[in-house]
Every structure is written in C-alpha cells, then in structure tokens.
Design an enzyme around this catalytic site. Structure first.
Site, PDB file in Angstrom:
ATOM      1  N   LYS A   1       7.832 -20.244 -11.126  1.00 32.59           N
ATOM      2  CA  LYS A   1       6.809 -21.162 -11.654  1.00 32.59           C
ATOM      3  C   LYS A   1       7.419 -22.518 -12.013  1.00 32.59           C
ATOM      4  O   LYS A   1       6.911 -23.564 -11.623  1.00 32.59           O
ATOM      5  CB  LYS A   1       6.137 -20.569 -12.908  1.00 32.59           C
ATOM      6  CG  LYS A   1       5.504 -19.196 -12.700  1.00 32.59           C
ATOM      7  CD  LYS A   1       4.865 -18.665 -13.964  1.00 32.59           C
ATOM      8  CE  LYS A   1       5.812 -18.367 -15.095  1.00 32.59           C
ATOM      9  NZ  LYS A   1       6.750 -17.250 -14.844  1.00 32.59           N
TER      10      LYS A   1
ATOM     11  N   ARG B   1      -1.426 -16.584 -20.832  1.00 31.32           N
ATOM     12  CA  ARG B   1      -0.695 -15.328 -20.634  1.00 31.32           C
ATOM     13  C   ARG B   1      -1.471 -14.132 -21.145  1.00 31.32           C
ATOM     14  O   ARG B   1      -1.003 -13.002 -21.014  1.00 31.32           O
ATOM     15  CB  ARG B   1       0.616 -15.394 -21.394  1.00 31.32           C
ATOM     16  CG  ARG B   1       1.806 -15.804 -20.560  1.00 31.32           C
ATOM     17  CD  ARG B   1       2.964 -16.004 -21.509  1.00 31.32           C
ATOM     18  NE  ARG B   1       4.209 -15.630 -20.947  1.00 31.32           N
ATOM     19  CZ  ARG B   1       5.076 -16.495 -20.418  1.00 31.32           C
ATOM     20  NH1 ARG B   1       4.795 -17.755 -20.353  1.00 31.32           N
ATOM     21  NH2 ARG B   1       6.216 -16.069 -19.952  1.00 31.32           N
TER      22      ARG B   1
ATOM     23  N   ARG C   1      20.086 -17.289 -13.148  1.00 32.91           N
ATOM     24  CA  ARG C   1      19.537 -18.639 -13.408  1.00 32.91           C
ATOM     25  C   ARG C   1      20.423 -19.422 -14.379  1.00 32.91           C
ATOM     26  O   ARG C   1      20.943 -18.880 -15.350  1.00 32.91           O
ATOM     27  CB  ARG C   1      18.137 -18.520 -14.007  1.00 32.91           C
ATOM     28  CG  ARG C   1      17.585 -19.863 -14.471  1.00 32.91           C
ATOM     29  CD  ARG C   1      16.129 -19.827 -14.758  1.00 32.91           C
ATOM     30  NE  ARG C   1      15.773 -18.883 -15.809  1.00 32.91           N
ATOM     31  CZ  ARG C   1      14.526 -18.643 -16.187  1.00 32.91           C
ATOM     32  NH1 ARG C   1      13.537 -19.268 -15.595  1.00 32.91           N
ATOM     33  NH2 ARG C   1      14.273 -17.771 -17.136  1.00 32.91           N
TER      34      ARG C   1
ATOM     35  N   ARG D   1      19.803 -18.986 -20.239  1.00 31.99           N
ATOM     36  CA  ARG D   1      18.835 -18.821 -21.323  1.00 31.99           C
ATOM     37  C   ARG D   1      19.106 -17.533 -22.081  1.00 31.99           C
ATOM     38  O   ARG D   1      19.487 -16.535 -21.467  1.00 31.99           O
ATOM     39  CB  ARG D   1      17.420 -18.796 -20.728  1.00 31.99           C
ATOM     40  CG  ARG D   1      16.616 -20.020 -21.073  1.00 31.99           C
ATOM     41  CD  ARG D   1      15.354 -20.137 -20.292  1.00 31.99           C
ATOM     42  NE  ARG D   1      14.407 -19.044 -20.456  1.00 31.99           N
ATOM     43  CZ  ARG D   1      13.207 -19.008 -19.893  1.00 31.99           C
ATOM     44  NH1 ARG D   1      12.810 -20.008 -19.148  1.00 31.99           N
ATOM     45  NH2 ARG D   1      12.396 -17.987 -20.067  1.00 31.99           N
TER      46      ARG D   1
ATOM     47  N   ARG E   1      10.318  -8.455 -20.908  1.00 27.54           N
ATOM     48  CA  ARG E   1       9.414  -9.534 -20.456  1.00 27.54           C
ATOM     49  C   ARG E   1       8.550  -9.040 -19.285  1.00 27.54           C
ATOM     50  O   ARG E   1       7.367  -9.382 -19.186  1.00 27.54           O
ATOM     51  CB  ARG E   1      10.233 -10.761 -20.028  1.00 27.54           C
ATOM     52  CG  ARG E   1      10.817 -11.510 -21.225  1.00 27.54           C
ATOM     53  CD  ARG E   1      11.971 -12.406 -20.832  1.00 27.54           C
ATOM     54  NE  ARG E   1      11.611 -13.484 -19.936  1.00 27.54           N
ATOM     55  CZ  ARG E   1      12.502 -14.178 -19.223  1.00 27.54           C
ATOM     56  NH1 ARG E   1      13.788 -13.899 -19.287  1.00 27.54           N
ATOM     57  NH2 ARG E   1      12.093 -15.145 -18.438  1.00 27.54           N
TER      58      ARG E   1
END
Ligand code: AP5
Length: 231
Positions: free
Chosen positions: A19, A94, A133, A166, A177
């Site tokens: 996203k 969400r 990431r 992160r 998540r």
C-alpha cells in the site's frame, strides 16, 4: 464551469501488501497526498504527544488503535488544504465502524470515495516482505533488502538518510497484524463491493507492473464515469 476532477482513493490490503509503496508512486503521478494513518500515528508517537502515548502500545503490538482516536487524526488531516483535490487513504479504514464514519464525514462535506483498491497478497509472501523492509528515517521511503534494495546498504537512495526496521516488523508482531487484518479489515472488501467501488489487484509481481494495474483502474474511472471522480 465543469467541476474540478477529484480523486478520492482508498488503498487496502494486508500488512506488507504494498500500500505504502504504491501510494507514494500515485502521489507522484496524480499529485494528490498520501494519508497513511500508520505514518500519522508513528509521527505522534515520535513527537511524544499525548495522542502518541495513548496509541503507542497498540501500534507496537500490532493491534488496532481504537476507532475514535484514529478518526480524529484522519479527519483533521482530511480537512487540510492539500486534500481538496483528492487524496489516497493508505491503511484507513480498517474496520466497518471506520468505513461508516468516513462515509458520513465525506457526505457532510458533499464528497465521496472514487474507488477502493485492494492489493491482494497471500500471507506466506507477506512475512518475507515485512521482515526485509527498511524505512528511511528522513524521507520515509520504503526499501526491501531483497526485492528493492538500496544502492548502498542501510542508506536511502533518495535522500541519504538511515534505513531502519520498523518495530512492528518482527515475525511475532507480523503474525498478530495478519490475524487482525483477516478478522477486522478484510470484511471491508465485501463492504465496498456492495457499494460498487471495490477493485481487486493481484499484488504479486514487479512493483511497476502492479502500479500499472492500479493506474489502469484509475484511468478507467476517468473514462467510464467521470462523476465518480468528481466532487
Ligand atoms: P500501517 O503503517 O498502516 O501498517 P500496515 O497496514 O500493517 O501496512 P504496512 O505499512 O506494514 O505495509 P504496506 O502495505 O504499506 O507495504 P509496503 O508498501 O511498505 O499500520 C501500522 C499500525 O498502525 C497498525 O498495526 C495499527 O496498530 C495502527 N493503525 C494504522 N492505521 C490504523 C487504523 N486505520 N485503525 C487502527 N489502527 C491503525 O511494502 C512492504 C515491503 O514489501 C517493502 O519493503 C516493499 O519494498 C516490499 N514490496 C512492496 N511491493 C512489493 C512487490 N510487489 N514485490 C516484492 N516486494 C514488495
């Protein structure tokens, strides 16, 4: 005079679907801002604000921040001038509650969503994407140690800032998540299908190819029904 075209997009998808990556490319192409509730919440945490202290435990554990808190942040951001000609929502809504509140807020402003685009990626791929990431501390550009590595390890190609992982990109938190996504956010695909603005995009493959598919959806909106992208 014809009304000014407005593109109000929702980018959906599980954690790591791409996203943020796609939203940043859309910002460059269409000149409308990316509104990432995750980024806004992380900025509040980094600033040490009262909001930041309220939301910190949810964000670091991979749970959802309560609707009322996120809505405040989102609506405040939407009222800023740069959102007048459109915006890309990244990570919002969400929950069905958030989607309903968004719909009411837009209606009150005589606005509506142009499209909701869900990037579809299977869970098995997402773990590798998220653990690899790296995010630039200065400009928030996103890289991947394997799929889109920076030219120099640990350094942002765009601004030279430091690339960091992160806190919620650990295997344990990612697994939570994903559970939260399936239980609370995935039902929004059906929600927006019922409202006839849902588009699904296969999120496996090269980033540029996926971007092309998303742009094709946006261009089809312009061609088929300009009212859908008009305030
Ligand atoms: P948020 O920041 O929104 O995180 P998320 O939804 O989990 O999504 P991510 O940012 O992790 O992934 P992405 O889809 O943007 O993927 P990316 O492009 O970076 O939310 C964080 C937290 O904030 C939540 O857990 C919650 O606590 C809170 N929160 C936020 N919004 C909320 C809300 N509305 N309500 C309540 N709480 C909220 O890509 C991932 C990696 O994959 C990158 O390394 C990238 O380079 C790579 N990649 C991208 N595309 C590809 C591709 N096609 N092939 C290979 N690699 C790719």
């Amino acid at each position: 005079m014809a009304p000014k075209p407005v593109l109000n997009l929702i980018l959906m998808g599980p954690p790591g679907a791409g996203k943020g990556t796609q939203a940043k490319m859309l910002v460059e192409k269409y000149g409308i801002p990316q509104i990432s509730t995750g980024d806004l919440l992380r900025a509040a945490i980094a600033s040490g604000s009262e909001l930041g202290s309220k939301v910190q435990s949810y964000v670091t554990s991979g749970g959802l921040v309560p609707d009322a808190l996120v809505l405040d942040v989102l609506l405040q951001r939407l009222s800023e001038k740069d959102c007048q000609n459109g915006f890309i929502l990244d990570g919002f809504p969400r929950t069905v509650g958030q989607a309903e509140a968004l719909g009411q807020a837009l209606e009150a402003r005589k606005m509506r969503m142009s499209a909701a685009i869900a990037i579809v990626v299977a869970d098995a791929e997402l773990l590798e994407r998220l653990t690899g990431r790296r995010i630039c501390q200065s400009c928030a550009s996103s890289f991947h140690i394997k799929f889109s590595p920076p030219r120099q390890e640990g350094i942002c190609d765009r601004c030279g800032g430091a690339l960091l992982q992160r806190k919620d990109d650990t295997a344990e938190v990612i697994s939570h998540r994903l559970e939260v996504y399936h239980a609370q956010t995935k039902p929004l695909i059906a929600y927006y299908q019922e409202r006839k603005i849902m588009h699904l995009v296969d999120g496996i493959g090269q980033i540029d190819v996926i971007f092309g598919k998303i742009c094709a959806i946006i261009e089809s909106l312009r061609g088929l029904d300009s009212a859908q992208i008009t305030r």
